[in-house]
Motif scaffolding. Structure first.
Motif, PDB file in Angstrom:
ATOM      1  N   SER A 173       3.334  42.839 -17.866  1.00 46.16           N
ATOM      2  CA  SER A 173       2.369  41.919 -17.254  1.00 46.16           C
ATOM      3  C   SER A 173       2.061  42.309 -15.821  1.00 46.16           C
ATOM      4  N   SER A 174       3.052  42.821 -15.092  1.00 51.86           N
ATOM      5  CA  SER A 174       2.809  43.275 -13.725  1.00 51.86           C
ATOM      6  C   SER A 174       1.864  44.464 -13.701  1.00 51.86           C
ATOM      7  N   VAL A 175       2.037  45.381 -14.615  1.00 56.73           N
ATOM      8  CA  VAL A 175       1.166  46.550 -14.685  1.00 56.73           C
ATOM      9  C   VAL A 175      -0.257  46.129 -15.045  1.00 56.73           C
ATOM     10  N   LEU A 176      -0.399  45.210 -15.969  1.00 55.11           N
ATOM     11  CA  LEU A 176      -1.737  44.735 -16.334  1.00 55.11           C
ATOM     12  C   LEU A 176      -2.420  44.016 -15.175  1.00 55.11           C
ATOM     13  N   ALA A 177      -1.665  43.197 -14.440  1.00 55.36           N
ATOM     14  CA  ALA A 177      -2.239  42.487 -13.298  1.00 55.36           C
ATOM     15  C   ALA A 177      -2.654  43.462 -12.205  1.00 55.36           C
ATOM     16  N   ARG A 178      -1.827  44.443 -11.949  1.00 51.91           N
ATOM     17  CA  ARG A 178      -2.158  45.444 -10.925  1.00 51.91           C
ATOM     18  C   ARG A 178      -3.383  46.258 -11.338  1.00 51.91           C
ATOM     19  N   ALA A 179      -3.465  46.635 -12.593  1.00 59.93           N
ATOM     20  CA  ALA A 179      -4.624  47.386 -13.075  1.00 59.93           C
ATOM     21  C   ALA A 179      -5.899  46.560 -12.965  1.00 59.93           C
ATOM     22  N   ALA A 180      -5.801  45.272 -13.273  1.00 62.72           N
ATOM     23  CA  ALA A 180      -6.976  44.399 -13.141  1.00 62.72           C
ATOM     24  C   ALA A 180      -7.409  44.301 -11.687  1.00 62.72           C
ATOM     25  N   TYR A 181      -6.450  44.194 -10.787  1.00 65.05           N
ATOM     26  CA  TYR A 181      -6.779  44.099  -9.354  1.00 65.05           C
ATOM     27  C   TYR A 181      -7.410  45.399  -8.866  1.00 65.05           C
ATOM     28  N   LEU A 182      -6.840  46.530  -9.244  1.00 69.69           N
ATOM     29  CA  LEU A 182      -7.385  47.814  -8.820  1.00 69.69           C
ATOM     30  C   LEU A 182      -8.759  48.077  -9.437  1.00 69.69           C
ATOM     31  N   ARG A 183      -9.014  47.481 -10.562  1.00 66.50           N
ATOM     32  CA  ARG A 183     -10.318  47.618 -11.227  1.00 66.50           C
ATOM     33  C   ARG A 183     -11.382  46.773 -10.534  1.00 66.50           C
ATOM     34  N   GLY A 184     -10.951  45.874  -9.660  1.00 69.00           N
ATOM     35  CA  GLY A 184     -11.902  45.074  -8.897  1.00 69.00           C
ATOM     36  C   GLY A 184     -12.080  43.652  -9.384  1.00 69.00           C
ATOM     37  N   ILE A 185     -11.239  43.188 -10.273  1.00 64.88           N
ATOM     38  CA  ILE A 185     -11.330  41.812 -10.758  1.00 64.88           C
ATOM     39  C   ILE A 185     -10.736  40.907  -9.690  1.00 64.88           C
ATOM     40  N   LYS A 186     -11.553  40.039  -9.165  1.00 68.78           N
ATOM     41  CA  LYS A 186     -11.138  39.174  -8.058  1.00 68.78           C
ATOM     42  C   LYS A 186     -10.368  37.963  -8.586  1.00 68.78           C
ATOM     43  N   PRO A 187      -9.388  37.507  -7.797  1.00 72.32           N
ATOM     44  CA  PRO A 187      -8.674  36.277  -8.163  1.00 72.32           C
ATOM     45  C   PRO A 187      -9.600  35.068  -8.068  1.00 72.32           C
ATOM     46  N   TYR A 188      -9.173  34.005  -8.669  1.00 73.37           N
ATOM     47  CA  TYR A 188      -9.895  32.735  -8.645  1.00 73.37           C
ATOM     48  C   TYR A 188     -10.159  32.332  -7.201  1.00 73.37           C
ATOM     49  N   GLY A 189     -11.301  31.702  -6.940  1.00 77.48           N
ATOM     50  CA  GLY A 189     -11.719  31.365  -5.589  1.00 77.48           C
ATOM     51  C   GLY A 189     -10.744  30.499  -4.814  1.00 77.48           C
ATOM     52  N   LYS A 190      -9.964  29.680  -5.482  1.00 75.11           N
ATOM     53  CA  LYS A 190      -9.020  28.798  -4.798  1.00 75.11           C
ATOM     54  C   LYS A 190      -7.631  29.409  -4.649  1.00 75.11           C
ATOM     55  N   THR A 191      -7.507  30.688  -4.965  1.00 75.66           N
ATOM     56  CA  THR A 191      -6.225  31.367  -4.798  1.00 75.66           C
ATOM     57  C   THR A 191      -5.888  31.429  -3.310  1.00 75.66           C
ATOM     58  N   VAL A 192      -4.692  31.022  -2.970  1.00 74.19           N
ATOM     59  CA  VAL A 192      -4.295  30.921  -1.567  1.00 74.19           C
ATOM     60  C   VAL A 192      -3.745  32.247  -1.047  1.00 74.19           C
ATOM     61  N   VAL A 193      -2.934  32.927  -1.827  1.00 74.50           N
ATOM     62  CA  VAL A 193      -2.271  34.146  -1.368  1.00 74.50           C
ATOM     63  C   VAL A 193      -2.783  35.341  -2.174  1.00 74.50           C
ATOM     64  N   ASP A 194      -3.203  36.379  -1.454  1.00 77.32           N
ATOM     65  CA  ASP A 194      -3.591  37.634  -2.076  1.00 77.32           C
ATOM     66  C   ASP A 194      -2.810  38.737  -1.363  1.00 77.32           C
ATOM     67  N   GLU A 195      -1.667  39.101  -1.919  1.00 75.50           N
ATOM     68  CA  GLU A 195      -0.768  40.031  -1.248  1.00 75.50           C
ATOM     69  C   GLU A 195      -1.312  41.447  -1.197  1.00 75.50           C
ATOM     70  N   TYR A 196      -2.241  41.800  -2.059  1.00 74.95           N
ATOM     71  CA  TYR A 196      -2.797  43.149  -2.062  1.00 74.95           C
ATOM     72  C   TYR A 196      -3.993  43.310  -1.121  1.00 74.95           C
ATOM     73  N   LYS A 197      -4.566  42.222  -0.683  1.00 71.85           N
ATOM     74  CA  LYS A 197      -5.789  42.283   0.136  1.00 71.85           C
ATOM     75  C   LYS A 197      -5.522  43.071   1.415  1.00 71.85           C
ATOM     76  N   GLY A 198      -6.349  44.056   1.665  1.00 68.50           N
ATOM     77  CA  GLY A 198      -6.229  44.864   2.857  1.00 68.50           C
ATOM     78  C   GLY A 198      -5.194  45.963   2.773  1.00 68.50           C
ATOM     79  N   ASP A 199      -4.553  46.127   1.629  1.00 66.19           N
ATOM     80  CA  ASP A 199      -3.539  47.160   1.447  1.00 66.19           C
ATOM     81  C   ASP A 199      -4.203  48.382   0.845  1.00 66.19           C
ATOM     82  N   GLU A 200      -4.230  49.509   1.571  1.00 66.86           N
ATOM     83  CA  GLU A 200      -4.874  50.714   1.072  1.00 66.86           C
ATOM     84  C   GLU A 200      -4.115  51.324  -0.099  1.00 66.86           C
ATOM     85  N   ASN A 201      -2.839  51.013  -0.198  1.00 62.22           N
ATOM     86  CA  ASN A 201      -2.016  51.596  -1.271  1.00 62.22           C
ATOM     87  C   ASN A 201      -1.941  50.700  -2.495  1.00 62.22           C
ATOM     88  N   ALA A 202      -2.807  49.706  -2.573  1.00 59.75           N
ATOM     89  CA  ALA A 202      -2.767  48.787  -3.701  1.00 59.75           C
ATOM     90  C   ALA A 202      -2.945  49.567  -4.964  1.00 59.75           C
TER      91      ALA A 202
END
Length: 107
Positions: free
Chosen positions: A78-107
């Protein structure tokens, strides 16, 4: 007595599967759906497999090995799938409070 406990665990596992399906249907984005599905299928599988092992004691060791395998692989998958979705550009829900990957070049 063990049969009753085994069937109860199988019923509990089926309930977790139902909740996982409901979570997949109701959650707002891919990350929440992934979390709901993974947790529910993990708990559902544990319950069903242990229930089967209690009903049929000759399968108990095999079911415990399968439970251990699921416990190791489900979170990683599940972690690999979530990371792949994030790297693919799928944005979290608008009310998401924490985005730990945002601004990380090594995401």
């Amino acid at each position: 007595m063990m049969d009753i406990f085994g069937y109860s665990l199988i019923t509990l596992g089926a309930f977790f599967y139902f909740l996982g399906g409901l979570g997949m249907f109701r959650m707002p984005d891919v990350y929440n759906r992934l979390q709901a599905g993974t947790k529910a299928t993990t708990l559902g599988s544990f319950s069903v497999l242990i229930g089967v092992g209690l009903i049929e004691p000759s399968y108990l060791l095999k079911t415990l090995l399968i439970v251990a395998f699921i416990a190791l692989t489900n979170p990683v998958g599940s972690s690999v799938l979530a990371r792949a979705a994030y790297l693919r550009g799928i944005k979290p829900y608008g009310k998401t409070v924490v985005d730990e990957y945002k601004g990380d070049e090594n995401a």
